[in-house]
Motif scaffolding. Sequence first.
Motif, PDB file in Angstrom:
ATOM      1  N   PHE A 113       0.830  -1.213   0.000  1.00 34.88           N
ATOM      2  CA  PHE A 113       0.000   0.000   0.000  1.00 34.88           C
ATOM      3  C   PHE A 113       0.860   1.258   0.000  1.00 34.88           C
ATOM      4  O   PHE A 113       0.495   2.264  -0.614  1.00 34.88           O
ATOM      5  CB  PHE A 113      -0.962   0.008   1.169  1.00 34.88           C
ATOM      6  CG  PHE A 113      -2.110  -0.949   1.006  1.00 34.88           C
ATOM      7  CD1 PHE A 113      -2.656  -1.233  -0.237  1.00 34.88           C
ATOM      8  CD2 PHE A 113      -2.653  -1.587   2.102  1.00 34.88           C
ATOM      9  CE1 PHE A 113      -3.708  -2.117  -0.392  1.00 34.88           C
ATOM     10  CE2 PHE A 113      -3.706  -2.477   1.967  1.00 34.88           C
ATOM     11  CZ  PHE A 113      -4.239  -2.741   0.721  1.00 34.88           C
ATOM     12  N   GLY A 114       2.013   1.224   0.663  1.00 34.59           N
ATOM     13  CA  GLY A 114       2.941   2.360   0.605  1.00 34.59           C
ATOM     14  C   GLY A 114       3.422   2.589  -0.824  1.00 34.59           C
ATOM     15  O   GLY A 114       3.488   3.730  -1.295  1.00 34.59           O
ATOM     16  N   TRP A 115       3.753   1.516  -1.518  1.00 27.30           N
ATOM     17  CA  TRP A 115       4.182   1.625  -2.922  1.00 27.30           C
ATOM     18  C   TRP A 115       3.050   2.188  -3.774  1.00 27.30           C
ATOM     19  O   TRP A 115       3.256   3.086  -4.581  1.00 27.30           O
ATOM     20  CB  TRP A 115       4.615   0.254  -3.432  1.00 27.30           C
ATOM     21  CG  TRP A 115       5.087   0.247  -4.848  1.00 27.30           C
ATOM     22  CD1 TRP A 115       6.362   0.469  -5.286  1.00 27.30           C
ATOM     23  CD2 TRP A 115       4.304   0.002  -6.027  1.00 27.30           C
ATOM     24  NE1 TRP A 115       6.419   0.378  -6.662  1.00 27.30           N
ATOM     25  CE2 TRP A 115       5.166   0.095  -7.137  1.00 27.30           C
ATOM     26  CE3 TRP A 115       2.968  -0.285  -6.248  1.00 27.30           C
ATOM     27  CZ2 TRP A 115       4.724  -0.085  -8.444  1.00 27.30           C
ATOM     28  CZ3 TRP A 115       2.521  -0.469  -7.553  1.00 27.30           C
ATOM     29  CH2 TRP A 115       3.403  -0.369  -8.634  1.00 27.30           C
ATOM     30  N   ILE A 116       1.844   1.648  -3.589  1.00 24.73           N
ATOM     31  CA  ILE A 116       0.696   2.120  -4.372  1.00 24.73           C
ATOM     32  C   ILE A 116       0.426   3.595  -4.100  1.00 24.73           C
ATOM     33  O   ILE A 116       0.156   4.364  -5.026  1.00 24.73           O
ATOM     34  CB  ILE A 116      -0.558   1.255  -4.088  1.00 24.73           C
ATOM     35  CG1 ILE A 116      -0.353  -0.149  -4.672  1.00 24.73           C
ATOM     36  CG2 ILE A 116      -1.815   1.901  -4.645  1.00 24.73           C
ATOM     37  CD1 ILE A 116      -1.408  -1.160  -4.250  1.00 24.73           C
ATOM     38  N   ARG A 117       0.532   4.017  -2.862  1.00 26.60           N
ATOM     39  CA  ARG A 117       0.328   5.427  -2.525  1.00 26.60           C
ATOM     40  C   ARG A 117       1.310   6.309  -3.291  1.00 26.60           C
ATOM     41  O   ARG A 117       0.930   7.324  -3.879  1.00 26.60           O
ATOM     42  CB  ARG A 117       0.467   5.664  -1.024  1.00 26.60           C
ATOM     43  CG  ARG A 117       0.165   7.105  -0.622  1.00 26.60           C
ATOM     44  CD  ARG A 117       0.385   7.455   0.837  1.00 26.60           C
ATOM     45  NE  ARG A 117       0.147   6.576   1.932  1.00 26.60           N
ATOM     46  CZ  ARG A 117       0.844   5.520   2.407  1.00 26.60           C
ATOM     47  NH1 ARG A 117       1.820   5.116   1.892  1.00 26.60           N
ATOM     48  NH2 ARG A 117       0.564   4.827   3.426  1.00 26.60           N
ATOM     49  N   ARG A 118       2.574   5.917  -3.317  1.00 27.47           N
ATOM     50  CA  ARG A 118       3.585   6.697  -4.051  1.00 27.47           C
ATOM     51  C   ARG A 118       3.296   6.706  -5.556  1.00 27.47           C
ATOM     52  O   ARG A 118       3.486   7.727  -6.218  1.00 27.47           O
ATOM     53  CB  ARG A 118       4.986   6.149  -3.762  1.00 27.47           C
ATOM     54  CG  ARG A 118       5.447   6.417  -2.327  1.00 27.47           C
ATOM     55  CD  ARG A 118       6.889   6.007  -2.083  1.00 27.47           C
ATOM     56  NE  ARG A 118       7.111   4.582  -2.240  1.00 27.47           N
ATOM     57  CZ  ARG A 118       6.868   3.666  -1.302  1.00 27.47           C
ATOM     58  NH1 ARG A 118       6.359   4.022  -0.132  1.00 27.47           N
ATOM     59  NH2 ARG A 118       7.123   2.385  -1.518  1.00 27.47           N
ATOM     60  N   GLU A 119       2.814   5.605  -6.084  1.00 25.34           N
ATOM     61  CA  GLU A 119       2.455   5.557  -7.501  1.00 25.34           C
ATOM     62  C   GLU A 119       1.287   6.496  -7.796  1.00 25.34           C
ATOM     63  O   GLU A 119       1.300   7.216  -8.792  1.00 25.34           O
ATOM     64  CB  GLU A 119       2.110   4.124  -7.926  1.00 25.34           C
ATOM     65  CG  GLU A 119       3.303   3.185  -7.926  1.00 25.34           C
ATOM     66  CD  GLU A 119       4.360   3.594  -8.929  1.00 25.34           C
ATOM     67  OE1 GLU A 119       4.035   3.729 -10.123  1.00 25.34           O
ATOM     68  OE2 GLU A 119       5.516   3.782  -8.521  1.00 25.34           O
ATOM     69  N   PHE A 120       0.280   6.497  -6.948  1.00 29.00           N
ATOM     70  CA  PHE A 120      -0.859   7.401  -7.136  1.00 29.00           C
ATOM     71  C   PHE A 120      -0.403   8.855  -7.061  1.00 29.00           C
ATOM     72  O   PHE A 120      -0.861   9.685  -7.848  1.00 29.00           O
ATOM     73  CB  PHE A 120      -1.938   7.119  -6.089  1.00 29.00           C
ATOM     74  CG  PHE A 120      -2.898   6.038  -6.488  1.00 29.00           C
ATOM     75  CD1 PHE A 120      -2.462   4.851  -7.054  1.00 29.00           C
ATOM     76  CD2 PHE A 120      -4.249   6.201  -6.289  1.00 29.00           C
ATOM     77  CE1 PHE A 120      -3.343   3.853  -7.414  1.00 29.00           C
ATOM     78  CE2 PHE A 120      -5.153   5.215  -6.647  1.00 29.00           C
ATOM     79  CZ  PHE A 120      -4.711   4.037  -7.208  1.00 29.00           C
ATOM     80  N   GLU A 121       0.485   9.160  -6.131  1.00 30.73           N
ATOM     81  CA  GLU A 121       1.001  10.524  -6.013  1.00 30.73           C
ATOM     82  C   GLU A 121       1.775  10.938  -7.256  1.00 30.73           C
ATOM     83  O   GLU A 121       1.836  12.116  -7.590  1.00 30.73           O
ATOM     84  CB  GLU A 121       1.873  10.656  -4.767  1.00 30.73           C
ATOM     85  CG  GLU A 121       1.074  10.586  -3.473  1.00 30.73           C
ATOM     86  CD  GLU A 121       1.932  10.400  -2.233  1.00 30.73           C
ATOM     87  OE1 GLU A 121       3.179  10.195  -2.342  1.00 30.73           O
ATOM     88  OE2 GLU A 121       1.347  10.431  -1.127  1.00 30.73           O
ATOM     89  N   GLN A 146      -2.186   5.673 -11.703  1.00 28.95           N
ATOM     90  CA  GLN A 146      -3.301   5.336 -10.826  1.00 28.95           C
ATOM     91  C   GLN A 146      -4.167   4.184 -11.295  1.00 28.95           C
ATOM     92  O   GLN A 146      -5.286   4.024 -10.825  1.00 28.95           O
ATOM     93  CB  GLN A 146      -4.170   6.579 -10.612  1.00 28.95           C
ATOM     94  CG  GLN A 146      -3.391   7.713 -10.008  1.00 28.95           C
ATOM     95  CD  GLN A 146      -4.233   8.966  -9.831  1.00 28.95           C
ATOM     96  OE1 GLN A 146      -5.376   9.032 -10.251  1.00 28.95           O
ATOM     97  NE2 GLN A 146      -3.654   9.961  -9.204  1.00 28.95           N
ATOM     98  N   ASP A 150       0.856  10.133 -10.182  1.00 28.10           N
ATOM     99  CA  ASP A 150      -0.180  10.121 -11.217  1.00 28.10           C
ATOM    100  C   ASP A 150      -0.195   8.839 -12.051  1.00 28.10           C
ATOM    101  O   ASP A 150      -0.599   8.834 -13.202  1.00 28.10           O
ATOM    102  CB  ASP A 150      -0.059  11.353 -12.129  1.00 28.10           C
ATOM    103  CG  ASP A 150      -1.399  11.707 -12.760  1.00 28.10           C
ATOM    104  OD1 ASP A 150      -2.447  11.409 -12.143  1.00 28.10           O
ATOM    105  OD2 ASP A 150      -1.390  12.254 -13.876  1.00 28.10           O
TER     106      ASP A 150
END
Length: 170
Positions: free
Chosen positions: A122-130, A134, A132
């Motif tokens: 989830f930390g990795w996914i959060r950074r990916e969303f940030e 997504q 852009d």
Amino acid sequence: MSTGSVEQFQQSLSRLDTAWTVVSPDDLATTVADLVDPPAVGAELPFDDLSLAETPVTLGPSPAQLRDAVTGVTGSRMGIASLGTVAVEFRKEGDEFVALYPERHVVVIKASDLRSDLGDAFGWIRREFEADRQSFILATGPSSTGDMGALVQGVHGPEQVHIVIVRDNE
């Protein structure tokens, strides 16, 4: 990523009846060639140092090539070792289509891209969303559904999955 994460990922994949192979970067092209059933399509790998160019895989397939393909080959920049899960990213290269339409999906992932558990993922996914980026599918083993009674594989995606784990720093 530690050897422990690779071993945990292998154990998780085995529980899911998902085949896996560990290779050096130099052996990737030969391994992919051995794993694909033609016709094979692919999305160029999302890594600067690994490519499908020397494999029998058609990159950037047309809709007709995608429809006729038996094997699809994609890369994944994140796997969850405790679950045997890989992230398939929606990119202009067509990863989602290549991963979901053919009956066999070969996934290339670097050992260093394995996360130990959901918290790390989830930390990795959060950074990916940030950044852009997504749109991801989190895929765990072959596609299966039980909503018609007995468990059926391959209804919503590939019937077979093979994960190629590329060792780092060789």
